[in-house]
Design a protein around this motif. Structure first.
Motif, short mmCIF file in Angstrom:
data_model
loop_
_atom_site.label_atom_id
_atom_site.label_comp_id
_atom_site.label_asym_id
_atom_site.label_seq_id
_atom_site.Cartn_x
_atom_site.Cartn_y
_atom_site.Cartn_z
N SER A 84 0.92 -1.21 -0.28
CA SER A 84 0.04 -0.46 -0.02
C SER A 84 0.79 0.86 -0.20
CB SER A 84 -1.57 -0.18 1.39
OG SER A 84 0.13 0.44 2.75
N GLN A 85 2.02 1.53 0.44
CA GLN A 85 2.79 2.80 0.64
C GLN A 85 3.35 2.19 -0.23
OE1 GLN A 85 2.63 4.77 3.12
NE2 GLN A 85 1.14 3.35 3.49
N LEU A 86 4.37 1.54 -0.81
CA LEU A 86 4.85 1.20 -1.77
C LEU A 86 4.21 2.41 -3.43
CD1 LEU A 86 7.28 -1.68 -1.60
CD2 LEU A 86 8.10 0.85 -2.54
N HIS A 87 2.62 1.66 -3.22
CA HIS A 87 1.81 2.03 -4.94
C HIS A 87 1.64 3.61 -4.42
CE1 HIS A 87 1.31 -1.58 -7.34
NE2 HIS A 87 1.60 -2.36 -6.03
N ARG A 88 1.08 3.93 -2.72
CA ARG A 88 0.92 5.51 -2.90
C ARG A 88 2.17 6.10 -3.44
NH1 ARG A 88 1.08 8.55 1.73
NH2 ARG A 88 2.40 7.25 2.67
N LEU A 89 2.95 5.85 -2.55
CA LEU A 89 4.45 7.22 -2.53
C LEU A 89 5.33 6.68 -4.10
CD1 LEU A 89 5.87 6.63 1.06
CD2 LEU A 89 4.71 8.68 -0.11
N HIS A 90 4.44 5.93 -5.14
CA HIS A 90 5.60 5.62 -5.86
C HIS A 90 4.98 5.10 -6.72
CE1 HIS A 90 9.75 5.35 -4.68
NE2 HIS A 90 9.05 4.92 -3.49
N PRO A 91 3.95 5.82 -7.24
CA PRO A 91 2.65 5.58 -8.52
C PRO A 91 2.98 4.92 -9.37
CG PRO A 91 2.53 7.78 -8.14
CD PRO A 91 3.65 7.17 -7.00
N HIS A 92 5.28 5.72 -9.75
CA HIS A 92 4.91 5.13 -11.09
C HIS A 92 5.76 3.63 -10.90
CE1 HIS A 92 8.39 6.01 -8.38
NE2 HIS A 92 9.22 5.71 -9.35
N ALA A 93 5.34 2.92 -10.21
CA ALA A 93 5.86 1.97 -10.30
C ALA A 93 4.65 0.59 -10.16
CB ALA A 93 7.05 1.39 -8.34
N ARG A 94 4.70 0.23 -11.41
CA ARG A 94 3.73 -0.67 -11.91
C ARG A 94 2.78 -1.85 -11.48
NH1 ARG A 94 0.55 3.93 -12.97
NH2 ARG A 94 1.10 5.39 -14.63
N VAL A 95 4.39 -2.24 -11.33
CA VAL A 95 4.55 -4.16 -10.60
C VAL A 95 5.86 -3.73 -9.63
CG1 VAL A 95 4.92 -6.14 -10.75
CG2 VAL A 95 3.75 -4.44 -12.86
N ILE A 96 5.25 -4.10 -8.43
CA ILE A 96 6.24 -4.49 -7.23
C ILE A 96 5.91 -6.48 -6.78
CG2 ILE A 96 6.14 -3.97 -4.80
CD1 ILE A 96 4.61 -1.55 -5.13
N MET A 97 7.37 -6.33 -7.27
CA MET A 97 7.35 -8.36 -6.49
C MET A 97 8.26 -8.24 -5.08
SD MET A 97 7.95 -10.15 -10.14
CE MET A 97 6.94 -10.47 -11.11
N GLY A 164 15.77 -9.87 2.50
CA GLY A 164 15.10 -10.90 0.85
C GLY A 164 15.24 -9.02 0.34
N VAL A 165 14.18 -9.70 -0.98
CA VAL A 165 14.89 -7.93 -2.28
C VAL A 165 13.48 -7.46 -2.38
CG1 VAL A 165 14.33 -9.87 -3.68
CG2 VAL A 165 15.63 -7.61 -4.52
N LEU A 166 13.38 -6.36 -3.38
CA LEU A 166 11.99 -5.96 -3.56
C LEU A 166 12.56 -5.26 -5.29
CD1 LEU A 166 9.47 -4.21 -1.93
CD2 LEU A 166 10.16 -2.88 -3.96
N ILE A 167 11.30 -5.19 -6.23
CA ILE A 167 11.67 -5.09 -7.10
C ILE A 167 10.49 -4.25 -7.90
CG2 ILE A 167 11.60 -5.62 -9.91
CD1 ILE A 167 14.40 -6.45 -8.16
N VAL A 168 10.63 -3.27 -8.34
CA VAL A 168 9.80 -2.55 -8.72
C VAL A 168 9.46 -2.44 -10.10
CG1 VAL A 168 9.01 -1.35 -6.92
CG2 VAL A 168 10.31 -0.03 -8.73
N ALA A 169 8.97 -2.25 -11.25
CA ALA A 169 9.04 -2.24 -12.32
C ALA A 169 7.78 -1.63 -13.29
CB ALA A 169 9.21 -3.58 -13.12
N ASP A 170 8.01 -1.80 -14.67
CA ASP A 170 6.76 -1.22 -15.66
C ASP A 170 5.58 -2.28 -15.83
OD1 ASP A 170 7.32 1.29 -15.19
OD2 ASP A 170 7.95 1.83 -17.66
N THR A 171 6.21 -3.33 -15.68
CA THR A 171 5.51 -4.03 -16.54
C THR A 171 5.39 -5.23 -15.76
OG1 THR A 171 6.97 -4.98 -18.22
CG2 THR A 171 4.95 -3.48 -18.96
N VAL A 172 4.80 -6.66 -15.89
CA VAL A 172 4.89 -7.85 -15.09
C VAL A 172 6.71 -8.33 -15.83
CG1 VAL A 172 4.10 -10.07 -14.15
CG2 VAL A 172 2.62 -8.14 -13.82
N GLY A 173 6.48 -8.82 -17.00
CA GLY A 173 7.21 -9.16 -17.49
C GLY A 173 8.57 -9.05 -16.73
N GLU A 174 8.98 -7.51 -16.93
CA GLU A 174 9.82 -7.16 -17.19
C GLU A 174 10.54 -7.15 -15.41
OE1 GLU A 174 10.83 -2.80 -19.04
OE2 GLU A 174 8.48 -2.82 -18.41
N ALA A 175 9.26 -6.91 -14.68
CA ALA A 175 10.30 -7.46 -12.78
C ALA A 175 9.94 -8.80 -12.74
CB ALA A 175 8.42 -6.65 -11.98
#
Length: 234
Positions: A84-97, A164-175
């Protein structure tokens, strides 16, 4: 304006869970992936609580509304706090893994977590990873989620110390391709260190050029994901 095709997002995100399980990169019924459903990042898809990655289908994904208290009740505290916080503060981050893959997590457990450029895979991440060395237990509060979101800054990868690790990207495939390659890079690093001999680290100029080359082949990442979808679908 970005177009959000919910049906396609559901199909791709669900496939990414099954691919990660197929590769053995999952951890029990933990960890979460999410994808924005609007420009502001206030609505997003995410996996349901305690569901094994190999069993997640498109219709199983939850559509969460940050402004709806009932949405919060559907998720475990760590999923809510981080996504919730990542999407709120980084709306450009379409996908978060967010994952705890073995080799990446092992590197995250070092006193000084880092991925030095020792080959083509590790060079992809040269000067492109944020690092969190302030692990304080389960990330189960909005304050902790906000701290992690701000620590990510303008990077798209966060090596979470002792976690662990956290990745953000524009698309599911790129993430997916990014988190896959980072785990492979860390596997190479762990194995190279196990040899007990000094590492031959690439020059900064070569590492930067290699990282830029990676950034120029977005179609490679998308193709990798599309091919893996075929693998898990049989």
């Amino acid at each position: 304006m970005t177009q959000f095709n919910e049906a396609q997002l559901r199909d791709d995100l669900a496939a990414s869970f099954r691919i990660i399980a197929h590769l053995g990169m999952h951890e029990a019924v933990a960890n979460h992936f999410s994808a924005s459903l609007n420009e502001a990042g206030t609505r997003f898809l995410i996996n349901p609580k305690w569901r094994h990655f190999s069993r997640i289908g498109a219709d199983d994904l939850l559509a969460i509304d940050i402004d709806d208290p009932e949405s919060r009740a559907q998720l475990d505290p760590t999923a809510w706090a981080l996504h919730s916080q990542l999407h709120r503060l980084h709306p450009h981050a379409r996908v978060i893994m967010h994952l705890h893959p073995i080799h990446t997590t092992a590197v995250a457990c070092l006193a000084e977590p880092a991925v030095p450029p020792i080959d083509q895979n590790t060079a992809r991440y040269f000067d492109r990873i944020a690092v969190d060395k302030m692990y304080g237990g389960m990330a189960d509060s909005e304050a902790e989620g906000e701290r992690i979101a701000r620590l990510l800054g303008d990077k798209t990868r966060l090596l979470m110390g002792n976690h662990g690790v956290l990745i953000v990207a524009d698309t599911v495939g790129e993430a997916f391709d990014d988190i896959y390659t980072l785990e492979r890079a860390c596997q190479i690093l762990v194995n190279a260190r196990a040899l007990g001999a000094p590492l031959k680290v690439l020059d900064d100029e070569v590492a930067e050029a290699t990282a830029r080359d990676w950034e120029g082949i977005r179609d490679f990442s998308i193709a990798h994901f599309e091919q893996m979808k075929l693998v898990v679908s049989g």
